[in-house]
Design a protein around this motif. Structure first.
Motif, short mmCIF file in Angstrom:
data_model
loop_
_atom_site.label_atom_id
_atom_site.label_comp_id
_atom_site.label_asym_id
_atom_site.label_seq_id
_atom_site.Cartn_x
_atom_site.Cartn_y
_atom_site.Cartn_z
N GLY A 1 -41.35 21.08 -1.54
CA GLY A 1 -41.66 19.72 -1.13
C GLY A 1 -40.49 18.76 -1.11
N LYS A 2 -39.28 19.29 -1.33
CA LYS A 2 -38.10 18.42 -1.39
C LYS A 2 -37.17 18.68 -0.20
CE LYS A 2 -39.11 16.71 -5.50
NZ LYS A 2 -38.33 17.17 -6.69
N ARG A 3 -36.11 17.92 -0.15
CA ARG A 3 -35.13 18.08 0.92
C ARG A 3 -34.13 19.17 0.56
NH1 ARG A 3 -32.88 12.18 0.53
NH2 ARG A 3 -34.86 11.89 -0.52
N PRO A 4 -33.52 19.84 1.54
CA PRO A 4 -32.43 20.78 1.25
C PRO A 4 -31.23 20.02 0.69
CG PRO A 4 -33.30 21.11 3.47
CD PRO A 4 -33.85 19.81 2.98
N VAL B 1 -30.08 8.95 2.97
CA VAL B 1 -30.72 9.10 4.28
C VAL B 1 -32.21 8.82 4.11
CG1 VAL B 1 -31.18 10.64 6.21
CG2 VAL B 1 -29.03 10.85 4.94
N THR B 2 -32.70 7.85 4.86
CA THR B 2 -34.09 7.43 4.75
C THR B 2 -34.84 7.73 6.04
OG1 THR B 2 -33.43 5.62 3.28
CG2 THR B 2 -35.62 5.49 4.27
N GLN B 3 -35.95 8.41 5.92
CA GLN B 3 -36.78 8.75 7.08
C GLN B 3 -38.15 8.09 6.96
OE1 GLN B 3 -35.68 13.41 6.93
NE2 GLN B 3 -37.26 12.91 8.44
N ALA C 1 -30.50 14.34 9.03
CA ALA C 1 -29.35 14.59 8.16
C ALA C 1 -28.15 13.83 8.70
CB ALA C 1 -29.04 16.09 8.06
N SER C 2 -27.17 13.63 7.84
CA SER C 2 -25.94 12.99 8.27
C SER C 2 -24.76 13.66 7.60
CB SER C 2 -25.95 11.49 7.94
OG SER C 2 -25.91 11.28 6.54
N SER C 3 -23.57 13.45 8.15
CA SER C 3 -22.36 14.00 7.56
C SER C 3 -21.19 13.09 7.88
CB SER C 3 -22.10 15.41 8.08
OG SER C 3 -21.81 15.41 9.47
N GLU D 1 -19.66 19.72 8.09
CA GLU D 1 -20.52 20.80 7.64
C GLU D 1 -21.33 20.42 6.42
OE1 GLU D 1 -16.26 22.19 8.52
OE2 GLU D 1 -17.24 20.78 7.19
N LYS D 2 -20.94 19.39 5.70
CA LYS D 2 -21.65 19.00 4.48
C LYS D 2 -22.73 18.00 4.86
CE LYS D 2 -17.51 19.54 1.61
NZ LYS D 2 -17.91 20.76 0.86
N LEU D 3 -23.94 18.51 4.95
CA LEU D 3 -25.07 17.70 5.40
C LEU D 3 -25.80 17.06 4.23
CD1 LEU D 3 -26.61 20.05 8.11
CD2 LEU D 3 -24.98 18.20 8.42
N PHE D 4 -26.18 15.80 4.43
CA PHE D 4 -27.05 15.10 3.49
C PHE D 4 -28.38 14.87 4.22
CE2 PHE D 4 -24.13 13.89 0.09
CZ PHE D 4 -22.91 14.16 0.69
N PHE D 5 -29.44 15.40 3.64
CA PHE D 5 -30.74 15.37 4.30
C PHE D 5 -31.61 14.21 3.81
CE2 PHE D 5 -31.09 19.24 6.79
CZ PHE D 5 -30.07 20.03 6.29
N GLY D 6 -32.47 13.74 4.71
CA GLY D 6 -33.54 12.84 4.32
C GLY D 6 -34.67 13.62 3.68
N SER D 7 -35.71 12.92 3.28
CA SER D 7 -36.81 13.56 2.55
C SER D 7 -37.84 14.23 3.45
CB SER D 7 -37.51 12.53 1.66
OG SER D 7 -37.96 11.45 2.45
N GLY D 8 -37.70 14.07 4.75
CA GLY D 8 -38.54 14.80 5.67
C GLY D 8 -39.77 14.04 6.14
#
Lengths: 115, 113
Positions: free
Chosen positions: A41-44, B4-6, B92-94, B100-107
């Motif tokens: 349930g979390k982000r990668p 990162v906010t979705q 995601a953002s970088s 290559e280093k991605l920071f993801f939002g919570s989906g």
């Protein structure tokens, strides 16, 4: 394009044992290999990465090894704990720093650590 | 610093409806991405934006459009939703030089009925 495969698709280990997750890639030009962990349930989240000029990298209980000749790289987790239970994604890219590189992800491996 | 906010986190659509998924980052990153995650399929790139003013197709762009509104914001639009677009979407953002280093939002969990 790049093709990244992960083996096995699921892995179950006893708490305290070691876990090894393997990935293969197809593009010999790939030069950067990160591992992402995704809890339920979390982000990668990025946990460790390695570049092609390095054969091994360690960070506490986790390590990654790279075999460029065989085009495979592995994630090693020692002294596994229940909080290591997650889906682990490997990825690869041939991009240079500053170039328009894109990661190709594997399909993920579900690691379960039995208490 | 929210990262990162979705929005939204969950959405249910009927086939044929349209919607826009919003994404914003406050890390001053140059590149932004939209991925979809389906069981057994891993993370597949839909679209990406290497920098403000540019967008490019990824692996699975059909049925989607994107807009890089400014450096902070990157939106994903479904013009006519289909059941095959039921998925979890991650933005995601970088940082420049570390693409290559991605920071993801919570989906965003999207269901198309």
């Amino acid at each position: 394009g790049e093709n990244v495969e992960q083996h096995p698709s699921t892995l179950s280990v006893q708490e305290g044992d070691s876990a090894v997750i393997k990935c293969t890639y197809s593009d010999s030009a790939s030069n950067y290999f990160p591992w992402y962990k995704q809890e339920l349930g979390k982000r990668p989240q990025l946990i460790i990465d390695i570049r092609s000029n390095v054969g091994e990298k360690k960070d506490q209980r986790i390590a990654v090894t790279l075999n460029k000749t065989a085009k495979h790289f592995s994630l090693h987790i020692t002294e596994t704990q229940p909080e290591d239970s997650a889906v682990y994604f490997c990825a690869a890219t041939a991009g240079e720093a500053g170039a328009n590189s894109k990661l190709t992800f594997g399909k993920g491996i579900t690691l379960s650590v039995r208490p | 610093n929210a990262g990162v906010t979705q929005t939204p986190k969950f959405q249910v659509l009927k086939t044929g409806q349209s919607m826009t998924l919003q994404c914003a980052q406050d890390m001053n990153h140059n590149s932004m991405y939209w991925y979809r995650q389906d069981p057994g399929m891993g993370l597949r790139l839909i679209y990406y934006s290497a920098s403000e003013g540019t967008t490019d197709k990824g692996e699975v762009p059909n049925g989607y459009n994107v807009s890089r509104l400014n450096k902070r914001e990157f939106s994903l639009r479904l013009e006519s939703a289909a059941p095959s677009q039921t998925s979890v979407y991650f933005c995601a953002s970088s940082l420049r030089g570390q693409k290559e280093k991605l920071f993801f939002g919570s989906g965003t969990q999207l269901s198309v009925l």
